[in-house]
Enzyme design. Structure first.
Site, PDB file in Angstrom:
ATOM      1  N   HIS A   1       0.818  -1.213   0.000  1.00 20.12           N
ATOM      2  CA  HIS A   1       0.000   0.000   0.000  1.00 20.12           C
ATOM      3  C   HIS A   1       0.854   1.266   0.000  1.00 20.12           C
ATOM      4  O   HIS A   1       0.667   2.157  -0.827  1.00 20.12           O
ATOM      5  CB  HIS A   1      -0.926  -0.025   1.221  1.00 20.12           C
TER       6      HIS A   1
ATOM      7  N   ARG B   1       7.228  41.126 -12.367  1.00 22.15           N
ATOM      8  CA  ARG B   1       6.642  42.032 -11.368  1.00 22.15           C
ATOM      9  C   ARG B   1       7.758  42.908 -10.824  1.00 22.15           C
ATOM     10  O   ARG B   1       8.573  42.454 -10.021  1.00 22.15           O
ATOM     11  CB  ARG B   1       6.016  41.224 -10.228  1.00 22.15           C
TER      12      ARG B   1
ATOM     13  N   ARG C   1       5.890  44.607 -16.047  1.00 17.12           N
ATOM     14  CA  ARG C   1       4.755  45.347 -15.489  1.00 17.12           C
ATOM     15  C   ARG C   1       5.262  46.467 -14.587  1.00 17.12           C
ATOM     16  O   ARG C   1       6.103  46.238 -13.714  1.00 17.12           O
ATOM     17  CB  ARG C   1       3.872  44.406 -14.680  1.00 17.12           C
TER      18      ARG C   1
ATOM     19  N   GLU D   1      -7.680  42.898 -15.317  1.00 22.99           N
ATOM     20  CA  GLU D   1      -7.825  42.262 -14.003  1.00 22.99           C
ATOM     21  C   GLU D   1      -8.898  42.926 -13.152  1.00 22.99           C
ATOM     22  O   GLU D   1      -9.004  42.679 -11.962  1.00 22.99           O
ATOM     23  CB  GLU D   1      -6.474  42.209 -13.270  1.00 22.99           C
TER      24      GLU D   1
ATOM     25  N   THR E   1      -5.678  36.996 -13.741  1.00 24.01           N
ATOM     26  CA  THR E   1      -6.843  36.298 -13.187  1.00 24.01           C
ATOM     27  C   THR E   1      -6.799  36.181 -11.663  1.00 24.01           C
ATOM     28  O   THR E   1      -7.785  35.777 -11.067  1.00 24.01           O
ATOM     29  CB  THR E   1      -6.986  34.908 -13.832  1.00 24.01           C
TER      30      THR E   1
ATOM     31  N   CYS F   1      -1.609  35.746 -17.097  1.00 26.82           N
ATOM     32  CA  CYS F   1      -0.429  35.665 -16.232  1.00 26.82           C
ATOM     33  C   CYS F   1      -0.801  35.448 -14.769  1.00 26.82           C
ATOM     34  O   CYS F   1       0.055  35.459 -13.899  1.00 26.82           O
ATOM     35  CB  CYS F   1       0.461  36.886 -16.400  1.00 26.82           C
TER      36      CYS F   1
HETATM   37  C1  PEP Z   1      -3.024  38.933 -11.311  1.00 30.33           C
HETATM   38  O1  PEP Z   1      -3.677  39.743 -10.667  1.00 30.33           O
HETATM   39  O2  PEP Z   1      -3.506  37.916 -11.821  1.00 30.33           O
HETATM   40  C2  PEP Z   1      -1.581  39.135 -11.512  1.00 30.33           C
HETATM   41  C3  PEP Z   1      -0.885  38.331 -12.281  1.00 30.33           C
HETATM   42  O3  PEP Z   1      -0.978  40.151 -10.830  1.00 30.33           O
HETATM   43  P1  PEP Z   1      -0.615  40.055  -9.262  1.00 30.33           P
HETATM   44  O4  PEP Z   1      -0.789  38.649  -8.858  1.00 30.33           O
HETATM   45  O5  PEP Z   1       0.779  40.545  -9.151  1.00 30.33           O
HETATM   46  O6  PEP Z   1      -1.613  40.991  -8.665  1.00 30.33           O
HETATM   47 MG    MG Z   2      -2.873  41.742 -10.271  1.00 29.61          MG
END
Ligand code: PEP
Ligand code: MG
Length: 707
Positions: free
Chosen positions: A270, A376, A432, A567, A589, A654
């Site tokens: 197992h 970032r 960014r 976003e 997202t 992203c």
């Molecule tokens: C997001 O908001 O999806 C993003 C990639 O930016 P962060 O996570 O840095 O806010």
């Molecule tokens: Mg963001």
């Protein structure tokens, strides 16, 4: 056994075969809802409503003497994928004895000497079953008085390493085609291969050696039961679960542990099978371990290892060592590279990485990323040497003071960008501009308040006090009720254009310098948290002005594009307007999930999301798996509106979802040009993107042929 039945049911074991049969059938159906089945389903995302079937077959007996026996075999090695029959058996035993790990079985190869005719028939049957199913098989068999019976065959569970090798070799052997091979490997399994292993530079002082049941290495504190493993594991401790053997009731402890060690049982026990499936290191049948569960210790000869002591294990060799040993990052096999090369031929979507420094960019490049989808820049501000300058910039009362600090930061940022551009060797790099609220760069308000109060009482003449009071005042000014909905993203650039100007210039100086060296660069400047087209319009102009200044100053030309993150729901809803000012969209997202659901991304998981998932209000954590019905609709809308206004608009994702397989499938369906995820998830994303293409093409074919 009869005694146990009587104790629990208060009845004698029934003697009517029909009654026995129906009790057995019901026991199987009931097992669907036992605790371990529920845990297993949750772990493997198997829906509860599926239910189970019951097969009924006549009983054969492996315990009728030394010409009987029973065993389990895989048609290929489930750990390494090697094309060689692999398994074990016990003479004069029933299947339960093998799986439960009560006796340590013998390797299947010795069956050749003990029962040559049975072995020959068995190997031939294995070959035929594999040819028929075109998949590696996990076969259970029993020999009753010299006669072979196959009890069961199913596709065998395997490590990621084995899955890849088997898929690739089956293509080479002409059993399956490349597309099938690509669909055979679960992208999540690739994580196993990216695991660490023990650095060979360091000497291993061997404590004991068992069977190498599941590869990978781990270090942790010894615990002796599953509940303890779960408790400590959930508290963030690294533990290794040491047991005589494991049973399905230990599943929660196995999940929480770094690795599993058992003193009994074989490679198909197992612990071995479960750990392999989870990609955890595991050592089985380490009989040198004399485990005393009551005293919470084990002995190896005279050496005593107590609960809480740290050990390191190597699941690939079966070695157990005392203490912690340094580990190194994994290297990927030729088959792994080949499979991913096939994936690259199939996939239609680009795969990029989220990386904020040259080292991560280098790693991303090695893992096959076709660019950086999100750099970032705030992470560059967090550097210990830079944070005082960043604070000076934030605390500045006047423009000139702020500008001075920014001028100090510029060459530092430029250096980072040069490093990233160089690592990416001409691939696009999306950078960014500053995103988080400024208070994130300042000390914690409450801690500072304590310090100030202490000084006011104990040392009011301290020169430090004035400085700290000023800092506290500024922090209070920056304080917000909802910082994630507050002064962040492009709203910083709108109010302090000099910050974004500095960043844009640093990017362009880096581009000019590398262009001068003859290196290709493709900077893509990304404006975060845009909710209204006018924000982007203004920030776009600022970036264009910065580029022109740098081009004029350096006399160098370079290409660049300007885009935005989508976003905020309003950005998706007005994507047609926003597209007029954007060369690309990148769906953030993480924030889009936060703002669409109205769930704080920093709090929801710790507060109520677990409850929502357990009570099936939500099927998944929407911060991990994209909510296609809600957030996904905004993504679809954003792509559609954006492309209607600007057909050449480039689109990507992203947020964390860019490295999750079902979300990647959604991105493909939605027509995104690329996904971007952390460097270690790039191989997973390459495979998942290929699978999405193949899966949807197959569906199309089906629709076509039935229409
Ligand atoms: C997001 O908001 O999806 C993003 C990639 O930016 P962060 O996570 O840095 O806010
Ligand atoms: Mg963001």
């Amino acid at each position: 056994y009869k005694g146990i039945v009587k104790k629990h049911t208060r009845k004698d074991f029934p003697q009517d075969p029909k009654e026995q049969l129906f009790l057995a059938i019901n026991a199987v159906f009931d097992s669907w809802n036992n605790q371990r089945a529920i845990v297993y389903r949750r772990l493997n995302k198997i829906p509860d409503h599926l239910g189970t079937a019951v097969n009924i077959q006549s009983m054969v007996f492996g315990n009728m003497g030394n010409d009987s026996g029973t065993g389990v075999a895989f048609t290929r090695n489930p750990s390494t994928g090697e094309h060689k029959l692999y398994g074990e058996y016990l003479i004069n035993a029933q299947g339960e004895d093998v799986v439960a790990g009560i006796r340590t079985p013998q390797p299947i190869q010795t069956l050749k000497d003990e029962m040559p005719a049975v072995f020959k028939q068995f190997t031939e049957t294995c070959r035929r079953l594999e040819q028929h199913y075109k998949e590696m098989q996990d076969i259970e068999f029993t020999v009753e008085r010299g006669q072979l019976f196959i009890l069961q065959t199913r596709n065998g569970k395997r490590t990621a390493q084995a899955a890849i090798r088997i898929a690739v070799e089956m293509v080479e052997e002409g059993i399956i085609d490349k597309k099938t091979a690509l669909l055979r490997v679960d992208p999540d399994q690739l994580n196993q291969l990216l695991h660490r292993r023990i650095d060979d530079k360091y000497q291993r002082t061997l404590l004991a050696k068992g069977l190498p049941a599941s590869p990978g290495a781990a270090t942790g504190q010894v615990v002796f039961d599953a509940d303890e493993a779960e408790e400590l594991g959930n508290a963030g401790k690294k533990v290794i679960l040491v047991r005589p053997e494991t049973t399905p009731d230990d599943i929660h402890g196995i999940v929480a542990a770094q690795a599993i060690v058992t003193s009994r049982g074989g490679m198909t026990s197992h612990a071995a099978v479960v750990a392999r499936g989870m990609g955890k290191a595991c050592i089985c049948g380490c009989e040198a371990l004399k485990i005393d569960l009551k005293a919470k210790q084990f002995k190896v000869d005279e050496q005593v290892i107590n609960y809480g002591d740290v050990i390191t294990i190597d699941g690939s060799t079966g070695e157990i060592m005392l203490g912690e040993i340094p580990m190194i990052e994994p290297q990927l096999s030729d088959e792994f590279q080949l499979l991913l090369a096939w994936a690259d031929q199939e996939r239609k979507m680009g795969v990029r990485a989220n990386a904020d420094n040259p080292e991560d960019a280098q790693k991303a490049f090695e893992f096959g990323a076709g660019g950086i989808g999100l750099c970032r820049t705030e992470h560059m501000f967090m550097d210990l040497k830079r944070i005082p300058i960043v604070q000076k910039m934030i605390l500045a009362e006047k423009y000139n003071e702020r500008k001075e600090a920014l001028d100090e930061l510029l060459p530092m940022q430029q250096g980072d960008f040069e490093g990233i551009f160089e690592a990416m060797q001409g691939f696009p790099v999306t950078i960014r501009l500053l995103d988080p609220p400024l208070h994130e760069f300042l000390p914690d308000k409450e801690e500072l308040l304590v310090e100030v109060t202490k000084l006011q009482i104990l040392d009011p003449a301290s020169p430090d006090l004035k400085k700290k009071e000023l800092l506290l005042k500024k922090i209070r000014q920056l304080d917000e009720f909802n910082p994630m909905l507050g002064h962040r993203g492009c709203r910083l650039g709108m109010v302090y254009p000099e910050i974004y100007e500095m960043q844009a210039k640093a990017i362009f100086y880096a581009a000019a310098k590398l262009a001068d060296k003859g290196l290709e660069v493709q900077p893509e400047i990304m404006i975060p948290l845009v909710g209204h087209v006018n924000e982007l319009k203004q920030m776009r102009q600022l970036v264009i002005d910065a580029a022109e200044k740098v081009q004029e100053e350096t006399g160098k030309q370079f290409e660049y594009t300007i885009g935005t993150m989508i976003e905020i729901p309003r950005a998706a809803l007005t994507a047609d307007q926003i597209a007029e000012e954007a060369d690309f969209f990148s769906f953030g997202t993480n924030d889009l999930t936060q703002t669409t659901f109205g769930y704080s991304r920093d709090d929801a998981e710790g507060k109520f999301l677990q409850n929502y998932i357990e009570n099936k209000v939500l099927a998944e954590n929407p911060f991990a798996v994209l909510d296609q019905d809600g957030v996904g609709r905004l993504v679809e809308m954003g792509v559609k509106l954006g492309r209607a206004a600007k057909p050449a608009l480039k689109t990507g994702i992203c947020g964390e979802h860019g490295g999750e397989k079902s979300s990647i499938d959604f991105c493909y369906k939605t027509g995104l040009d690329y996904v971007s995820c952390s460097p270690y998830r790039v191989p997973l994303a390459r495979l998942a993107a290929a699978q999405a293409t193949i899966r949807h093409e197959l569906n199309k074919e089906e629709v076509y042929t039935t229409a």
